[in-house]
Design an enzyme around this catalytic site. Sequence first.
Site, PDB file in Angstrom:
ATOM      1  N   GLU B 128       0.970  -1.571  -0.091  1.00  0.00           N
ATOM      2  CA  GLU B 128      -0.033  -0.020   0.205  1.00  0.00           C
ATOM      3  C   GLU B 128       0.809   1.269   0.398  1.00  0.00           C
ATOM      4  O   GLU B 128      -0.100   2.152  -0.268  1.00  0.00           O
ATOM      5  CB  GLU B 128      -1.090  -0.093   0.940  1.00  0.00           C
ATOM      6  CG  GLU B 128      -1.744   0.863   0.943  1.00  0.00           C
ATOM      7  CD  GLU B 128      -2.887   1.525   0.082  1.00  0.00           C
ATOM      8  OE1 GLU B 128      -2.708   2.305  -0.691  1.00  0.00           O
ATOM      9  OE2 GLU B 128      -4.319   0.717   0.567  1.00  0.00           O
ATOM     10  N   GLY B 133       1.620   7.833  -0.196  1.00  0.00           N
ATOM     11  CA  GLY B 133       1.507   7.333   0.921  1.00  0.00           C
ATOM     12  C   GLY B 133       1.178   6.752   1.743  1.00  0.00           C
ATOM     13  O   GLY B 133       0.080   5.549   1.629  1.00  0.00           O
ATOM     14  N   ILE B 135      -2.502   7.283   1.765  1.00  0.00           N
ATOM     15  CA  ILE B 135      -3.638   7.657   1.138  1.00  0.00           C
ATOM     16  C   ILE B 135      -3.900   5.875   0.784  1.00  0.00           C
ATOM     17  O   ILE B 135      -3.742   5.134  -0.037  1.00  0.00           O
ATOM     18  CB  ILE B 135      -3.597   8.259  -0.285  1.00  0.00           C
ATOM     19  CG1 ILE B 135      -3.581   9.116   0.518  1.00  0.00           C
ATOM     20  CG2 ILE B 135      -5.283   7.937  -0.641  1.00  0.00           C
ATOM     21  CD1 ILE B 135      -3.552  10.811  -1.379  1.00  0.00           C
ATOM     22  N   LYS B 204       4.407   5.005  -9.537  1.00  0.00           N
ATOM     23  CA  LYS B 204       3.221   4.957  -9.056  1.00  0.00           C
ATOM     24  C   LYS B 204       1.814   4.983 -10.422  1.00  0.00           C
ATOM     25  O   LYS B 204       1.491   4.225  -9.657  1.00  0.00           O
ATOM     26  CB  LYS B 204       2.732   6.203  -8.185  1.00  0.00           C
ATOM     27  CG  LYS B 204       3.571   6.600  -6.903  1.00  0.00           C
ATOM     28  CD  LYS B 204       3.946   7.817  -6.516  1.00  0.00           C
ATOM     29  CE  LYS B 204       4.557   8.492  -5.442  1.00  0.00           C
ATOM     30  NZ  LYS B 204       4.890   9.524  -5.319  1.00  0.00           N
ATOM     31  N   GLY B 301       6.219  11.095   3.374  1.00  0.00           N
ATOM     32  CA  GLY B 301       7.103  11.405   4.987  1.00  0.00           C
ATOM     33  C   GLY B 301       6.658  10.438   5.512  1.00  0.00           C
ATOM     34  O   GLY B 301       6.302   9.027   6.028  1.00  0.00           O
TER      35      GLY B 301
END
Lengths: 427, 427
Positions: B128, B133, B135, B204, B301
Amino acid sequence: MQEIQIGILGLGTVGSGVIQILTQNAEDITNRTNSHINIKKVLVRDIQTPRSVSGSFTLTDKPKDILEDPDIDIVVEVMGGIEPARTYILEALHQGKNVVTANKDLLALYGHELLDVAKEVGKDLYFEASVAGGIPIIAALKQSLAANRISTVVGVINGTTNYILTAMAEQGRDYDEVLGEAQKLGYAEADPSSDVDGLDAARKLAILSSIAFNSRVTINDVHVDGISRITADDIAYASELNSCIKLLAIAKHQQDGLEIRVHPAIIPKSHPLASVGGVYNAIYVIGDAIGETMFFGRGAGSLPTGSAVVSDIIQVTRNIESKSTATINCTCYNDLPLKKSDNFNTAFYIRLRVKDEPRVLATLALLFAEANVSFASIIQKQKGNKEAEIVLLTHPIYEGQLREALESVKAYSKVLAVNNVIRFEGN
Amino acid sequence: MQEIQIGILGLGTVGSGVIQILTQNAEDITNRTNSHINIKKVLVRDIQTPRSVSGSFTLTDKPKDILEDPDIDIVVEVMGGIEPARTYILEALHQGKNVVTANKDLLALYGHELLDVAKEVGKDLYFEASVAGGIPIIAALKQSLAANRISTVVGVINGTTNYILTAMAEQGRDYDEVLGEAQKLGYAEADPSSDVDGLDAARKLAILSSIAFNSRVTINDVHVDGISRITADDIAYASELNSCIKLLAIAKHQQDGLEIRVHPAIIPKSHPLASVGGVYNAIYVIGDAIGETMFFGRGAGSLPTGSAVVSDIIQVTRNIESKSTATINCTCYNDLPLKKSDNFNTAFYIRLRVKDEPRVLATLALLFAEANVSFASIIQKQKGNKEAEIVLLTHPIYEGQLREALESVKAYSKVLAVNNVIRFEGN
């Protein structure tokens, strides 16, 4: 290939959507599950009524034809309402069937009971469609955000009120007029009270809160206030304050407990939920690891709600295949206290009609100051003959302070009316 | 209570976030999984380097200490890069371990291979965190939207370029200046090419497309174009067109195949992705049942990405507990053709410098008309001494038409320069 038999209870809007999706996307669904999902029986009130959907399934008006059919693996409950849905779901579980339901009324009151029985019998009870139509917010809270301690859930989760408030704002029209139109268009029911009084949103919020905070919250725990007292004037003033009015469902986990409330709120246009218009829903979540996140989509309707139901059916089918039903059941391991509305701390919008005379505003400011209430914004407008309307936006205060201030304001002879008081939610 | 041992490969930004979340939220995670998750070992390059996170785990610089440790149930790969990550993950799977990874580079190239091995050995491979990140877009596509045939995925999925474009728009500054600042602030890397050239977003998008359309898409299948040629002028014109510029990752399943592209795009301010600013990511999805839906949150992050990794660890732990690992593996059961960029049909923004003389615009319009290109909007501005800048917004056309038109436009003596050409995406 595994064959999964399903029985559907109810053939209304959602039931028809479920059948349409299962039929139309059958090939993809088979590829995604390695199983063939077959609709065996559908429970209806009257098997003679002509139907817009068809298939190889049997219509029946006898619940036990489905509940006691040993071939049926998954019972899909899309009838709505508390009874007989509750009895049917309990019977289905006891008969060893997995259950997928879209029933928010039931979950908001008896979710815990149903999940306990599902665990006891080792079967799945999935209910993604019960909140916010197709938006996968329950899976997100139970699984994808499971690493987080959730502090805040704020949603626009009632399409009817959002349609009404959006239309009022866009067209400058009053509540009753827009509600009448929404009823004609089928966006509001003949008896709209469940939507406009905030109860529908409260049910959904009870479900979301229980999952987000792992602590049981029922509809009776939600502080609820509806939108019927919102006027075109309030919406116009909100717009002057660079804000708009939404029916918000708010759940917060705070040091002194859970704050669970549904009410109309003025929010700045920069708020992530401000642009959610018409029949759309959105849910904004803050978790300690993920930070701010938001989920947006259609909150109702045959196919969007059907999307959630069928995705649940697919997941339960995978669980049956891997013999792992009942993996995630009730996770209410906390027993968090509920805050009373006296302890909610929010800003307020207060709209007053006063005599247009010198020193009225100064006196009002003093009366509010005595209750320790100060202001972020003030709008004053002359209205007709020697009268003025004053809109005050307070800094965050407790309800007790608001009550105390309003009492002395109402007693002040220059105040003709307190026209409205609406909570204000910042970013 | 079940004890789950994990080994972490890498202790950078994401690894530290994972350890922080697992430590800080240990009690909740135990309640949510009925298991105790213990970090046993962490692989680092140099075990002497001082670390900001601590715990009862052992640091090691020998991969096999983790990969061959029979106690370890889940290997968490957060090193990034293709090798040695690929070799380590394959070894972990062959040693019978489940794997959670945040590695988009690897998944975008070798996702299929890794998922096949995971299936073969009956273990989970969760990823995931590799896209957007925290989401939960992969879980949404694989599970919560599984009832749907997805037609469109459009994302703002690269925080660095979004930060740069947002800052350029808000401050009217030029690309190089803002990039330099972003590098100082740590929002862009010293070598920013992977981000600004669109490769990060392309990786992505390859992962998202494969899952959304059930057909294998690798980074090599993505049509990629970066943001370095976007100027402050383009952004100002976009704003005049009531639009803004975003690096979009777009994947569409169309009748003639998959259209997979990453490029800067001008989008109307009313577009759902227009308000996604700064380091935020958002992914907009259209499915045949759910309709339009959108997922929003922090795309990078330590803690947001850690949120996705730890939620995956929790899910794998539940699967281990219920003996149902490897339930959802590679679902690329389609083999859909890929469209070439010649067959992309989009509107274009074209910015030209011309001589400011009579009939120039008329002649240009004729030249475009010969290639069957017509316009939705035109802006003309005088620039300095007898020159003008013309911005044309075309109706949707094919690249071949654009090339043909641009050739004759460039050959026209009154045209001094074609300053920029940018795709335009409507709502």
